[in-house]
Scaffold this active site. Structure first.
Site, short mmCIF file in Angstrom:
data_model
loop_
_atom_site.label_atom_id
_atom_site.label_comp_id
_atom_site.label_asym_id
_atom_site.label_seq_id
_atom_site.Cartn_x
_atom_site.Cartn_y
_atom_site.Cartn_z
N LYS B 100 -2.78 7.14 2.12
CA LYS B 100 -1.56 6.38 2.40
C LYS B 100 -0.88 6.16 1.06
O LYS B 100 -1.36 5.40 0.22
CB LYS B 100 -1.93 5.03 3.04
CG LYS B 100 -0.71 4.20 3.37
CD LYS B 100 -1.11 2.84 3.90
CE LYS B 100 0.14 1.96 3.96
NZ LYS B 100 -0.19 0.55 3.81
N GLY B 161 2.53 -7.81 3.14
CA GLY B 161 1.80 -9.07 3.07
C GLY B 161 2.52 -10.23 3.74
O GLY B 161 2.00 -11.33 3.80
N ASN B 209 -2.49 -5.75 9.03
CA ASN B 209 -3.52 -6.36 8.18
C ASN B 209 -3.36 -7.88 8.16
O ASN B 209 -4.13 -8.60 8.79
CB ASN B 209 -3.47 -5.78 6.76
CG ASN B 209 -4.67 -6.20 5.91
OD1 ASN B 209 -5.38 -7.14 6.22
ND2 ASN B 209 -4.91 -5.50 4.83
#
Lengths: 297, 262
Positions: B100, B161, B209
């Site tokens: 990735k 994030g 994530n």
């Protein structure tokens, strides 16, 4: 006292204490047998013979007498441009403006000494096993001693750890290692070849009829040693054996686990080739593995 | 889900279209259970220095990496050069040829650098990697990455994030519509409905994530994302209804005659 604070370097432009420590090879530790009045002249002679770092260690002396002796020894060291370390007694090191202190396993924690002496001071720690070495590193010792290589009357009852512990210490640290314990000139060479950066000597110089000549014999023998080259592993200095190949280093660092990748000087080296890759001074190794991550690491 | 609906990437068939991140979980145990609960078959990883002194365990301790298709990332790279180096290190672990590509152009927003991302993709495709570049939500860039040989493109829904959800639905839908290779939506998906939404539009998969790792109960949230991805995919395959403006859903014929007061 009008002495400079412990750890301050004498010159703003000269090498730092840690740079001088890295260059040092022959480490003299005072004995208890030499009369205090004679110690400065023994020290003078030893420096002329090649001693480049001195530790004052005297047991059973009145504090006032020791402070006076430390002042005189420190003056000799400063005049002759060698490092001056005080054993155990941190307050004394500060009082007399020593470059640092050496702490045994039962002495003050390194962090406490650092708090008293400041970041600049050199702090050494005695180690007798692998656990001591790891602990000293985690507490940010500036150097460690490794010994006693042989049993000595200086430390009665302490079992010898041999050159094996010197090699273990050399493997596990990125600070100078001082081999100590009953070493003569020939063994000083062996100590360097076992990974030590310095050799500490007590009686073999202090009790010699000619301390300067004794020190010179050590220096001469140490010159002939093939010392361990420094390499960099994950950005941290580390030593390997002369002529060592990557496979041996990987074994010493326990890199057998699956998924560990090693890059040497920018080239990834397949595990099968590790035994064919010789390491050289200044080599830069990166040792990586997978960690958790999604986006942005 | 029908067996033949697997997502095919670089010769691998993925029955689950949820790709599971492994960063920022509260513990290795929670991470392991979340991955299991998600049913994910592909997980992402980062490449970092091994701690040689002291505790060497990572959060991946206890996860059998050989039972997943691994998608290592180049997180931390700020140039194509660094991304290529990290990719080579990742492949040298001999656990995956997937990479990735992540090249961050600017540290405050962590938004990708499109020029370096494309350059890294070109170079890594040439080296035989299966390349999945993380990209900004730009249609032209997605097309250029596909043309460069990317196995899939991974436009971000929102900054890395974050849990800001889908910031630019229009661009994502355009990329999904135009891109000749699978589009896997990455970064910023906050809640299962975000994942379901992009899957309904036809995204080939999603990477989650933070939305799982930072949930109150990451294991339960992994399960919820899994269900949402499957629901969104089923909806996409079913074909979405699309009607603009009001129109009655009930027949206009056959109304009983109005009551007449006698």
């Amino acid at each position: 006292m009008s002495q400079p604070p412990a750890g301050s370097s004498g010159s703003a432009t000269g090498p730092s204490l840690r740079e001088r420590l890295l260059a040092a090879r022959l480490y003299l530790v005072s004995d208890d047998a030499t009369p205090a009045a004679e110690l400065p002249s023994v020290l003078e002679a030893a420096i002329a013979g090649g001693v480049d770092i001195f530790q004052l260690r005297r047991k059973g002396v009145e504090p006032g007498d020791l402070l006076e002796l430390a002042g005189r020894c420190g003056q000799v060291c400063r005049q002759r441009g060698i490092l001056f370390i005080v054993d155990d007694w941190v307050e004394l090191a500060r009082e007399c403006g020593a470059d640092g202190v050496h702490l045994g396993q039962s002495d003050m924690p390194i962090a406490d000494a650092r708090g008293l002496l400041g970041e600049g001071a050199l702090i050494g720690r005695s180690t007798h096993n692998r656990g001591h070495v790891d602990e000293a590193m985690s507490q940010r010792a500036d150097y460690i001693s490794a010994g006693p290589v042989h049993e000595t009357p200086t430390k009665p009852g302490r079992p010898a750890v041999g050159f094996e512990h010197v090699a273990v210490a050399a493997r596990r640290t990125h600070v100078p290692v001082v081999a100590i314990g009953g070493l003569g000139p020939h063994e000083a060479r062996l100590a360097l070849e076992s990974g030590a950066d310095m050799v500490a000597v007590v009686r073999a110089i202090c009790s010699a009829p000619d301390p300067g000549a004794a020190a010179a014999r050590f220096r001469q023998s140490m010159l002939e040693a093939v010392s361990w080259p420094w390499i960099f592993v994950n950005g941290v200095p580390r030593k390997c054996r002369p002529g060592e190949h990557l496979g041996e280093l990987a074994a010493a660092l326990e890199l057998a686990e699956v998924g560990v990748v090693v890059e040497v000087n920018g080239s990834i080296l397949a595990r099968e080739s590790w035994d064919l890759v010789d390491l050289h001074a200044g080599d830069r190794l990166e040792v990586v593995h997978f960690v958790g991550g999604g986006c942005g690491g | 889900m029908a067996e033949d609906d697997a997502l095919k990437l670089g010769g691998v068939r993925l029955g689950s279209r949820l790709i599971h991140g492994t960063g920022k979980f509260p513990s290795a145990d929670v991470l392991g259970r979340a991955i299991s609960a998600s049913g994910a078959q592909m997980i992402t990883l980062a490449v970092r220095r091994l701690h040689l002194d002291g505790d060497r365990r990572s959060e991946l301790e206890g996860i059998d990496l050989t039972s997943y298709t691994l998608l290592p990332n180049t997180a931390g790279a700020t140039s194509a050069e660094e991304a290529v180096r990290l990719a080579r290190l990742a492949r040298a672990a001999k656990l995956s040829d997937f990479i990735k590509v992540e090249v961050v152009g600017e540290q405050e927003t962590l938004l990708p650098d499109p020029i370096e991302t494309l350059e890294a993709t070109v170079r890594l495709v040439a080296e035989g990697f299966t390349v999945l570049p993380y990209a900004s939500d730009d249609v032209s860039l997605a097309l250029r990455l596909a043309a460069a040989g990317a196995a899939a493109v991974m436009p971000g829904a929102a900054p890395i994030g974050s849990t800001m959800g889908v910031l630019n639905p229009h661009n994502l839908r355009l990329i999904i519509a135009k891109c000749p290779v699978p589009v896997i939506v990455d970064a910023g998906l906050a809640v299962p409905s975000d994942a379901a939404r992009v899957m309904e539009w036809g995204a080939a998969g999603v990477l989650v994530n933070t939305g799982i790792a930072r949930a109150g109960d990451p294991v339960a949230m992994a399960r919820a994302f899994s269900a949402a991805v499957a629901a969104g995919r089923s909806a996409h395959l079913a074909g979405l209804a699309h009607v603009e403006g009001a129109a009655p859903s009930s027949p206009t014929e056959g109304m009983p005659s109005a009551l007449v007061r006698l």
